[in-house]
Every structure is written in C-alpha cells, then in structure tokens.
Motif scaffolding. Structure first.
Motif, mmCIF file in Angstrom:
data_model
loop_
_atom_site.group_PDB
_atom_site.id
_atom_site.type_symbol
_atom_site.label_atom_id
_atom_site.label_comp_id
_atom_site.label_asym_id
_atom_site.label_seq_id
_atom_site.Cartn_x
_atom_site.Cartn_y
_atom_site.Cartn_z
ATOM 1 N N GLN A 126 0.836 -1.206 -0.009
ATOM 2 C CA GLN A 126 -0.159 0.016 -0.149
ATOM 3 C C GLN A 126 0.821 1.078 -0.148
ATOM 4 O O GLN A 126 1.954 1.369 0.607
ATOM 5 N N ALA A 127 0.151 2.441 -0.414
ATOM 6 C CA ALA A 127 0.873 3.625 -0.561
ATOM 7 C C ALA A 127 0.611 4.284 0.844
ATOM 8 O O ALA A 127 -0.605 4.585 0.953
ATOM 9 N N VAL A 128 1.287 4.897 1.666
ATOM 10 C CA VAL A 128 0.925 5.552 2.999
ATOM 11 C C VAL A 128 1.723 6.889 2.972
ATOM 12 O O VAL A 128 2.978 6.965 2.732
ATOM 13 N N PHE A 129 0.696 7.969 3.200
ATOM 14 C CA PHE A 129 1.293 9.225 3.193
ATOM 15 C C PHE A 129 0.619 9.967 4.316
ATOM 16 O O PHE A 129 -0.371 9.800 4.947
ATOM 17 N N THR A 130 1.540 11.016 4.970
ATOM 18 C CA THR A 130 0.991 11.745 5.931
ATOM 19 C C THR A 130 -0.210 12.610 5.637
ATOM 20 O O THR A 130 -0.185 13.030 4.275
ATOM 21 N N PRO A 131 -1.255 12.857 5.971
ATOM 22 C CA PRO A 131 -2.501 13.514 5.458
ATOM 23 C C PRO A 131 -2.103 14.893 4.871
ATOM 24 O O PRO A 131 -1.325 15.576 5.432
ATOM 25 N N GLY A 132 -2.343 14.975 3.636
ATOM 26 C CA GLY A 132 -2.132 16.072 2.963
ATOM 27 C C GLY A 132 -1.018 15.897 1.894
ATOM 28 O O GLY A 132 -1.055 16.480 0.764
#
Length: 218
Positions: A126-132
């Motif tokens: 999965q691709a995981v990013f900090t919100p924004g």
C-alpha cells in the motif's frame, strides 16, 4: 520475511539516537530490524546484503538525500519497499522521494502507532502518506500525465531500454544488469529513469508490473 514470518526492516537515518529508538520500537512490535545505515552509500550496500522487506528512509543524509538513497536501495534490492520517515514535508522532498521509487512518506511527528501501521501497510504494497501529502503527489502525477509529450505517439523505447527493462522484470539489480550488458551502473540507472518517464510510471514496482504484463519477463 524471516522464516518465522517477521517482516524484515532496515532503518536509514544519520542520527544515532533517533535511529536506535525507531529500531527498538520496531523490534518491540515484532519486526526484525536486519540492518541500519547512516547514509546513501551504506544504505545501498546494506540493502544488497540483507534484502529488507521495508526500508525506513530519512531525507537528510550526510552524503546525499533520501531520494538518492531510495534509488540506491532499490537498485540493490528491487523487491524492497521504501517508506520515508522525515522531518521535512517540503514539496520537492516528497516528490523527489516518490519519483525515486518510495512507496510512502511520513513526517516524524507521526505517532508510534501510526508508524507501525504504516510499515505493515507498506510491506503489503500500500501507498502510505501523512495526511495532505497524498493529494500533493496525486496532483503532481496528474499534471505530468496531462502534459503533452512531443516525442510520444505511444511509448517508444530504444532497443537498449527494452533490454534493460527485460532484466528489471526478471528481478535483477542495476548492478547485475550492468554486469550482464557490460555497462556502468549509472548508465543502467539512466536507462531505467528514461523508461519510467516514457511510460509515465512512478517507480520500479510499476515498471516491473508493466514489463510482466507485456511479456518482457520471459
């Protein structure tokens, strides 16, 4: 994974206290921290030696940046996934890391719970990013895909780019490909980056998927 099913993680950060603290947190949660590194060069060498499932990557390193280290890791261990964990949320840092092949990007203000969940999600593809930050990345790739490429009627790869792509699909590292084709490591990396641009793909995982779908792994 280890024979006991534990995810193998490598931590890249040039601050020993932070690096050791993250490694300790991961071990406590059942991960196997197989290596640590403090720079671009050591990250590439150690990834080649231990083949981690996930690499936690800082962006500010003494001998380069996290994007360069990400490219070095993936050249040495194409099956690894890179999750950036950085104090920086600057646009250029985020996009640079993703274009180099990082699967996700967290800022260091993330909680331990968020970090552990992100490592597991990254290992699962999965691709995981900090919100924004996810919106920033998606917006950039939409912009790139909508920009006309004057040289592009359809993806047109050179014979050498196609040859390199075949080896990428078979799981060979850039160093191994360079040896097979009697090229320098940098030349192989240049061919890979040119192919990514032409096919409008984000990283080596997508490139391998493309090659397999088009029968180039045979």
């Amino acid at each position: 994974m280890t024979e006991h099913g534990r995810l193998r993680v490598m931590v890249v950060d040039d601050h020993p206290m932070w690096r050791d603290g993250v490694a300790r947190d991961l071990e406590e949660e059942g991960f196997d921290v197989v290596a640590t590194a403090d720079g671009v060069g050591s990250a590439g060498r150690r990834a080649a030696a231990v083949i981690p499932d996930v690499v936690l990557m800082d962006m500010q390193l003494p001998d380069g940046n996290g994007a360069e280290a990400t490219a070095a890791v993936l050249a040495s261990s194409p099956s690894s996934r890179v999750l950036v964990l950085s104090a920086s949320d600057e646009r250029d840092d985020v996009l640079g890391a993703v274009k180099a092949g990082a699967s996700g990007y967290l800022v260091k203000s993330a909680s331990k719970t968020e970090l552990i969940a992100a490592v597991r999600a990254t290992a699962a593809g999965q691709a995981v990013f900090t919100p924004g930050l996810a919106g920033l990345v998606l917006g950039e790739f939409r912009r790139m895909s909508s920009t006309p490429d004057p040289d592009r009627g359809g993806p047109s790869l050179t014979a050498r780019e196609t040859e390199v792509l075949r080896y990428v699909a078979k799981g060979l590292s850039a160093k191994q490909i360079a040896s097979r084709l009697s090229l320098s490591h940098r030349t192989v990396e240049n061919h890979v980056q040119a192919t990514l641009r032409k096919l409008q793909l984000g990283n080596r995982v997508e490139l391998t998927r493309y090659a397999i779908e088009h029968g180039l792994d045979e």
